[in-house]
Design an enzyme around this catalytic site. Structure first.
Site, PDB file in Angstrom:
ATOM      1  NE  ARG A 104      -3.534  -0.151   2.620  1.00 20.13           N
ATOM      2  CZ  ARG A 104      -4.805  -0.197   2.216  1.00 20.13           C
ATOM      3  NH1 ARG A 104      -5.385   0.876   1.732  1.00 20.13           N
ATOM      4  NH2 ARG A 104      -5.500  -1.306   2.316  1.00 20.13           N
ATOM      5  CB  THR A 108      -1.833   7.200  -3.227  1.00 15.65           C
ATOM      6  OG1 THR A 108      -1.302   5.865  -3.282  1.00 15.65           O
ATOM      7  CG2 THR A 108      -0.895   8.145  -3.954  1.00 15.65           C
ATOM      8  CG  ASP A 203       2.697 -11.924  11.487  1.00 18.26           C
ATOM      9  OD1 ASP A 203       3.615 -11.870  10.648  1.00 18.26           O
ATOM     10  OD2 ASP A 203       2.270 -10.934  12.093  1.00 18.26           O
TER      11      ASP A 203
END
Ligand code: URA
Length: 209
Positions: A104, A108, A203
């Site tokens: 990401r 933006t 994880d």
């Protein structure tokens, strides 16, 4: 509108319960995720077309059927999607495997593709895109968009747990894509985790935190 298939086979649901359990350790989590992926692949491939053939048994010819139509491809979204690939390949060993990774952009907040390697004949294949945790649906939707831009035309989305927000996002952005999941959970929390979900799939899969 793409259909949402909640796969409620008893074995899938039983294994999902074990996967969700916070006391399930990394090794068992990884094994269960692979097993559940194999069972889900069985359900997801129910609609594959067949054609008639004749095979010679030791006692003579038998009219029988084999898969026909498009070849398959599997595209896990990095990183948690990797945990479901081997299970799918156990049932569909000839499937080609592509990979897509997104991050990401901090400014933006839009997903950016940092890695994408797909089978060269992607336009001819039916693709199963894998994203175990469909939270906001932002990554899955962007991944499907990038894959379509590379020419893919037949896409199914395979998740393990979906949030209602993610289901809605994929259905609205990609109405032709059928979505397969083992569960649709209640909601997202303020950190974007699915509740009750299973925590961070990557994880738990790789023992990182
Ligand atoms: N990704 C995860 O691994 N878990 C969630 O709950 C949401 C996104």
């Amino acid at each position: 509108m793409g259909r949402v298939h909640v796969l409620d086979h008893p074995l899938i649901q039983h294994k999902l319960t074990l996967i969700r359990d916070k006391n399930t350790g990394t090794k068992e989590f990884r094994e269960l995720l692979e097993e559940v992926a194999m069972l889900m692949a069985y359900e997801i491939t129910r609609d594959l077309p067949l054609e008639e053939t004749v095979v010679e048994t030791p006692l003579g010819p038998a009219r029988s059927r084999v898969l026909s139509g498009r070849k398959l491809g599997v595209v896990p979204i990095l990183r948690a999607g990797l945990g479901m690939v081997e299970g799918v390949l156990k049932l569909i060993p000839a499937a080609r495997v592509g990979h897509i990774g997104l991050y990401r952009d901090p400014d933006t907040l839009q997903p950016v593709e940092y890695y994408c390697k797909l089978p060269t004949d992607v336009t001819e294949r039916e693709l199963i895109v894998i994203d175990p945790m469909l939270a906001t649906g932002g990554s899955a939707s962007a991944a499907i968009r990038f894959i379509k831009e590379k020419g893919a035309r037949h896409i199914k989305l395979m998740c393990l747990i979906a949030a209602p927000e993610g289901v809605q996002r994929v259905q609205s952005d990609h109405p032709e894509v059928d979505l397969y999941t083992a569960a649709v959970d209640e909601r997202l929390n303020d950190h974007g985790y699915i509740v009750p979900g299973l925590g961070d799939a990557g994880d738990r899969l790789y023992g990182t935190k």
